[in-house]
Structure formats: C-alpha cells, structure tokens
Motif scaffolding. Structure first.
Motif, mmCIF file in Angstrom:
data_model
loop_
_atom_site.group_PDB
_atom_site.id
_atom_site.type_symbol
_atom_site.label_atom_id
_atom_site.label_comp_id
_atom_site.label_asym_id
_atom_site.label_seq_id
_atom_site.Cartn_x
_atom_site.Cartn_y
_atom_site.Cartn_z
ATOM 1 N N VAL A 140 27.555 11.543 23.015
ATOM 2 C CA VAL A 140 27.619 12.551 21.951
ATOM 3 C C VAL A 140 28.195 11.923 20.686
ATOM 4 C CG1 VAL A 140 27.809 14.609 23.405
ATOM 5 C CG2 VAL A 140 29.891 13.400 22.744
ATOM 6 N N SER A 141 27.771 12.446 19.546
ATOM 7 C CA SER A 141 28.367 12.030 18.270
ATOM 8 C C SER A 141 29.607 12.885 18.011
ATOM 9 C CB SER A 141 27.358 12.222 17.135
ATOM 10 O OG SER A 141 27.139 13.611 16.929
ATOM 11 N N ASP A 142 30.376 12.495 17.008
ATOM 12 C CA ASP A 142 31.565 13.284 16.659
ATOM 13 C C ASP A 142 31.177 14.710 16.250
ATOM 14 O OD1 ASP A 142 30.304 12.187 14.432
ATOM 15 O OD2 ASP A 142 32.121 11.330 13.556
ATOM 16 N N ASP A 143 30.079 14.854 15.495
ATOM 17 C CA ASP A 143 29.629 16.197 15.090
ATOM 18 C C ASP A 143 29.200 17.031 16.294
ATOM 19 O OD1 ASP A 143 30.129 15.729 12.431
ATOM 20 O OD2 ASP A 143 28.083 15.118 11.956
ATOM 21 N N GLU A 144 28.520 16.401 17.243
ATOM 22 C CA GLU A 144 28.084 17.118 18.453
ATOM 23 C C GLU A 144 29.280 17.534 19.306
ATOM 24 O OE1 GLU A 144 23.733 14.916 18.700
ATOM 25 O OE2 GLU A 144 25.431 14.106 19.829
ATOM 26 N N LEU A 145 30.293 16.684 19.347
ATOM 27 C CA LEU A 145 31.518 17.023 20.080
ATOM 28 C C LEU A 145 32.137 18.300 19.498
ATOM 29 C CD1 LEU A 145 33.775 16.243 22.160
ATOM 30 C CD2 LEU A 145 34.895 15.049 20.261
ATOM 31 N N LYS A 146 32.243 18.358 18.182
ATOM 32 C CA LYS A 146 32.809 19.548 17.521
ATOM 33 C C LYS A 146 31.966 20.784 17.816
ATOM 34 C CE LYS A 146 34.670 17.053 13.500
ATOM 35 N NZ LYS A 146 34.466 16.874 12.049
ATOM 36 N N PHE A 147 30.649 20.616 17.762
ATOM 37 C CA PHE A 147 29.742 21.744 17.988
ATOM 38 C C PHE A 147 29.850 22.264 19.423
ATOM 39 C CE2 PHE A 147 25.635 23.314 19.519
ATOM 40 C CZ PHE A 147 25.453 24.392 18.662
ATOM 41 N N LEU A 148 29.805 21.349 20.378
ATOM 42 C CA LEU A 148 29.778 21.762 21.790
ATOM 43 C C LEU A 148 31.111 22.341 22.258
ATOM 44 C CD1 LEU A 148 27.705 18.788 23.226
ATOM 45 C CD2 LEU A 148 26.958 21.173 23.084
ATOM 46 N N THR A 149 32.217 21.853 21.680
ATOM 47 C CA THR A 149 33.539 22.314 22.119
ATOM 48 C C THR A 149 34.102 23.415 21.214
ATOM 49 O OG1 THR A 149 34.636 20.602 20.804
ATOM 50 C CG2 THR A 149 34.109 20.051 23.106
ATOM 51 N N LYS A 150 33.413 23.694 20.102
ATOM 52 C CA LYS A 150 33.900 24.651 19.095
ATOM 53 C C LYS A 150 35.299 24.270 18.622
ATOM 54 C CE LYS A 150 31.362 28.711 20.750
ATOM 55 N NZ LYS A 150 31.480 30.108 21.168
ATOM 56 N N SER A 151 35.511 22.984 18.489
ATOM 57 C CA SER A 151 36.822 22.482 18.053
ATOM 58 C C SER A 151 36.621 21.566 16.859
ATOM 59 C CB SER A 151 37.480 21.700 19.192
ATOM 60 O OG SER A 151 38.580 20.947 18.708
ATOM 61 N N LEU A 192 31.426 8.602 23.060
ATOM 62 C CA LEU A 192 31.597 9.352 21.823
ATOM 63 C C LEU A 192 31.387 8.379 20.665
ATOM 64 C CD1 LEU A 192 32.521 11.785 20.085
ATOM 65 C CD2 LEU A 192 34.890 11.106 20.575
ATOM 66 N N THR A 193 30.300 8.576 19.905
ATOM 67 C CA THR A 193 30.047 7.678 18.773
ATOM 68 C C THR A 193 30.675 8.267 17.519
ATOM 69 O OG1 THR A 193 27.860 8.699 18.475
ATOM 70 C CG2 THR A 193 27.947 6.636 19.711
ATOM 71 N N LEU A 194 31.255 7.382 16.718
ATOM 72 C CA LEU A 194 32.042 7.796 15.547
ATOM 73 C C LEU A 194 31.488 7.203 14.262
ATOM 74 C CD1 LEU A 194 35.459 7.144 17.314
ATOM 75 C CD2 LEU A 194 34.413 9.392 16.935
ATOM 76 N N GLY A 195 30.187 6.917 14.231
ATOM 77 C CA GLY A 195 29.565 6.362 13.035
ATOM 78 C C GLY A 195 30.196 5.046 12.639
ATOM 79 N N GLU A 196 30.666 4.983 11.404
ATOM 80 C CA GLU A 196 31.237 3.717 10.895
ATOM 81 C C GLU A 196 32.585 3.388 11.520
ATOM 82 O OE1 GLU A 196 33.301 5.649 6.888
ATOM 83 O OE2 GLU A 196 31.279 4.831 6.779
ATOM 84 N N HIS A 197 33.082 4.258 12.403
ATOM 85 C CA HIS A 197 34.370 3.997 13.067
ATOM 86 C C HIS A 197 34.203 3.526 14.519
ATOM 87 C CE1 HIS A 197 36.271 5.593 9.533
ATOM 88 N NE2 HIS A 197 35.613 6.727 9.666
ATOM 89 N N GLY A 198 32.984 3.140 14.907
ATOM 90 C CA GLY A 198 32.789 2.591 16.247
ATOM 91 C C GLY A 198 32.534 3.667 17.290
ATOM 92 N N CYS A 199 33.048 3.448 18.481
ATOM 93 C CA CYS A 199 32.807 4.418 19.559
ATOM 94 C C CYS A 199 33.984 4.460 20.526
ATOM 95 C CB CYS A 199 31.523 4.064 20.323
ATOM 96 S SG CYS A 199 31.634 2.556 21.307
ATOM 97 N N LYS A 200 34.020 5.533 21.317
ATOM 98 C CA LYS A 200 35.011 5.676 22.388
ATOM 99 C C LYS A 200 34.267 5.820 23.702
ATOM 100 C CE LYS A 200 38.931 7.592 19.912
ATOM 101 N NZ LYS A 200 40.075 8.484 20.095
ATOM 102 N N TYR A 201 34.909 5.390 24.782
ATOM 103 C CA TYR A 201 34.268 5.481 26.097
ATOM 104 C C TYR A 201 35.258 6.069 27.098
ATOM 105 C CZ TYR A 201 36.891 1.129 26.783
ATOM 106 O OH TYR A 201 37.898 0.192 26.848
ATOM 107 N N TYR A 202 34.698 6.805 28.074
ATOM 108 C CA TYR A 202 35.509 7.464 29.101
ATOM 109 C C TYR A 202 34.808 7.304 30.451
ATOM 110 C CZ TYR A 202 37.129 9.726 24.831
ATOM 111 O OH TYR A 202 37.608 9.954 23.561
#
Length: 331
Positions: free
Chosen positions: A205-216, A237-247
C-alpha cells in the motif's frame, strides 16, 4: 550469476498479472489542468500490465490476464505486451466494448489527477468462463489490484482467478492501487478492497492508501500494522520519495530512497512491485531473512526511483543494468 547489488537473482518462475490495461492520455506539457492542456500523448498503462512489463524488463517471466476492446487501441496494447516479452495467452478481446481510456494530468509536483472513460470498457466485461485457467495455474506468483473488483462480471472473474492460483500453490500479491473516481463511493471502495484482504500473501500500500483504508491521518507502524492479517507474509508501505517500510511476523523496518530528479510518478509503484516479485518468485524463503528482504527492497526502491525520471510508466521501466548502475552510483 547473482547481481552484484546483493539482492536475489531474477527468478525464472512465472508471474501472472491480472486486471486492466488501458491507454493514458497525458498532456504534452506538465503542470496544467486537463482543460488547459494544448494536446495529449497516448501512453499505455494499467497497473497490472505495468507490473507484467516491469518483470519482463528485469529478465523475469511474466504473463498478463485481462480483456481489451476489439479495436485499434486494444490490439496496440496487446502488441506492446508481446514486444516487451510478456506472455499474452491470457488476453481476450471484446467486440462490443472499447479499450479503457484515462486522461491523466501531471501537477507541477509530478503527482497525477485522473479522468476515466470506461462505460463500460472491455476490461470490466471479463467473465470467469473466459479465463485461461491453465495459464493462471502455472503461476508461481499471481498479482492483482482492486479496479477489477468494481463491477460484475469482472469481479467474479477476479475471485475465480485468485482461487485457482491459490489452489495451484501460487503466492498471491495484492496492490490495491486505489483510483477513487472509478468507485461508486469511498465506502464501497474501502469495503470491496478489504473484501479480499485476508487472501493475499503480500500486500503493498502507498501512504495515501494507508490513510484511506484506515481512516487515519497517521502514517506510522501502528497504523500500518492495523492492516496486518495472520496469513500475510509481507506488508509493504511505500512512501514515495521517502523510501518504504516493511512488516513481517518477525521483523520490521524501513529502507531509504534513492535521490533522483522526478518528472512523473506514473508506474513507480508498479516498477517497485515488479522488482520485488522478480526477486522472490523462485525462493520465497527470502521473506523470512531480513537482510535479504532489505537488499531486495533497496533494489525495488531503485526501480521505482528510475521510473519517476521519465514521462509515462512503460517507457520508464528499467532494466537490471539500469538499476545496478543507480545502486552503484549511490554507494
């Protein structure tokens, strides 16, 4: 021979992408509204098709499953897949509906705004009995988005394809690739995107999709982990120009981005996904080894970064040599 960046070699297992392929019409100048654009260039697109070509460009094996219009644009798109080494045995054509079109304007910051022409388009009319089940069952990884969930009959075809791939032992990869203007409502989008959530082995998911799906409005580990499900092997979790996070079940972290001059972000996420899938298709045990996951995500970040340096998704998708050059230049 493994590439010198330390990531796993590109795999030979088949990666099948399912969903839409369409034509993006992009203004000839950046930073204008669609109404103010003096002209448009046609650019082949559609996230699942971009992933299929990204895989092939990197030396992997890919196939695309979807429906195109029996029209000049449809045949042009099928040819583009073939020219890029993508198996086209999963494509069918609809005589009664057109290939989907999207008008995409690039804002001055390189982000995009969309206007879609699909009422209905051929990709929406793919039926379960038109699926190439043999091809789907031969996938080591089956990759898909959420646009194919919006309407029937394509939704049923999507569910059937997922089930057949899973039954045959494929790893399921899901990139929701939210396009809100295509959905009847935000609530419907959220509900349908999540309706197949717990089937996936890998979710990006992208950062925008994370916000959308979690309503946060928060983009942090706690919010990301609210999307975790027990069958998941890797959440990205992709963060555009800020790289990515993994879980994963056992570890989590972040991988730094590459600094490039961004022209157009179209296809960057698809390039990232294609790179990841290429590197894990033959040996999924790498997902349990944090060092190797980090190497693969560094490679994927480089792919995504290179894709933002040119206009359009497919023309910008890199080869392995392009990626290794950027990694080498950045060390």
């Amino acid at each position: 021979m493994a590439p010198n960046n330390g990531a796993s070699p590109t795999g030979s297992g088949l990666i099948v992408s399912f969903g839409e392929m369409l034509i993006d019409f992009v203004p000839t100048v950046s930073g204008v509204s669609l109404a103010d654009a003096p002209g448009f260039l046609k650019a082949p697109g559609g996230a699942p098709a971009n992933v299929a070509i990204a895989v092939s460009r990197l030396g992997g094996r890919s196939a695309f499953v979807g429906k195109l219009g029996e029209d000049e644009f449809g045949h042009m798109l099928a040819n583009i897949l073939r020219e890029n080494g993508v198996n086209d045995e999963g494509i069918c054509f609809d005589k009664g509906a057109r290939t989907a079109l999207a008008f995409v304007t690039l804002r001055s910051d390189g982000e995009r705004e969309f206007m879609f022409y699909r009422n209905p388009s051929a990709d929406m009319l793919l039926k379960a009995d038109e699926l190439n089940i043999k091809l789907i069952k031969s996938a080591k990884i089956f990759h898909y988005g959420s646009i194919s969930l919006i309407v029937e009959p394509c939704r049923s075809a999507h569910i059937k394809a997922m089930e057949e791939a899973k039954k045959a032992g494929a790893l399921l990869s899901y990139d929701p690739n939210l396009r809100l203007p295509l959905w009847p409502s935000a609530d419907e989008a959220r509900e349908q995107i999540k309706s197949i959530w717990d089937k996936a082995d890998i979710i990006k998911v992208s950062d925008d999709e994370l916000k959308f799906l979690t309503k946060s409005e928060k983009v942090d580990d706690e919010t990301a982990m609210s999307l975790w499900h027990d069958g998941l092997k890797l959440l990205l979790l992709t963060l555009g120009e800020h790289g990515c996070k993994y879980y994963t079940k056992n570890f989590r972290g972040s991988v730094d981005p590459f600094k490039v001059k961004t022209v157009d972000t179209t296809g960057a996420g698809d390039s990232f996904v294609g790179a990841l899938l290429c590197k894990i298709v033959d040996d999924q045990s790498v997902l349990e080894d944090e060092k190797r996951v980090r190497e693969i995500l560094r490679f994927a970040n480089a792919c995504g970064a290179i894709t933002t340096t040119k206009k359009g998704a497919i023309p910008a998708l890199p080869s392995e040599a392009d990626v290794e050059a950027l990694i080498k230049a950045s060390t």
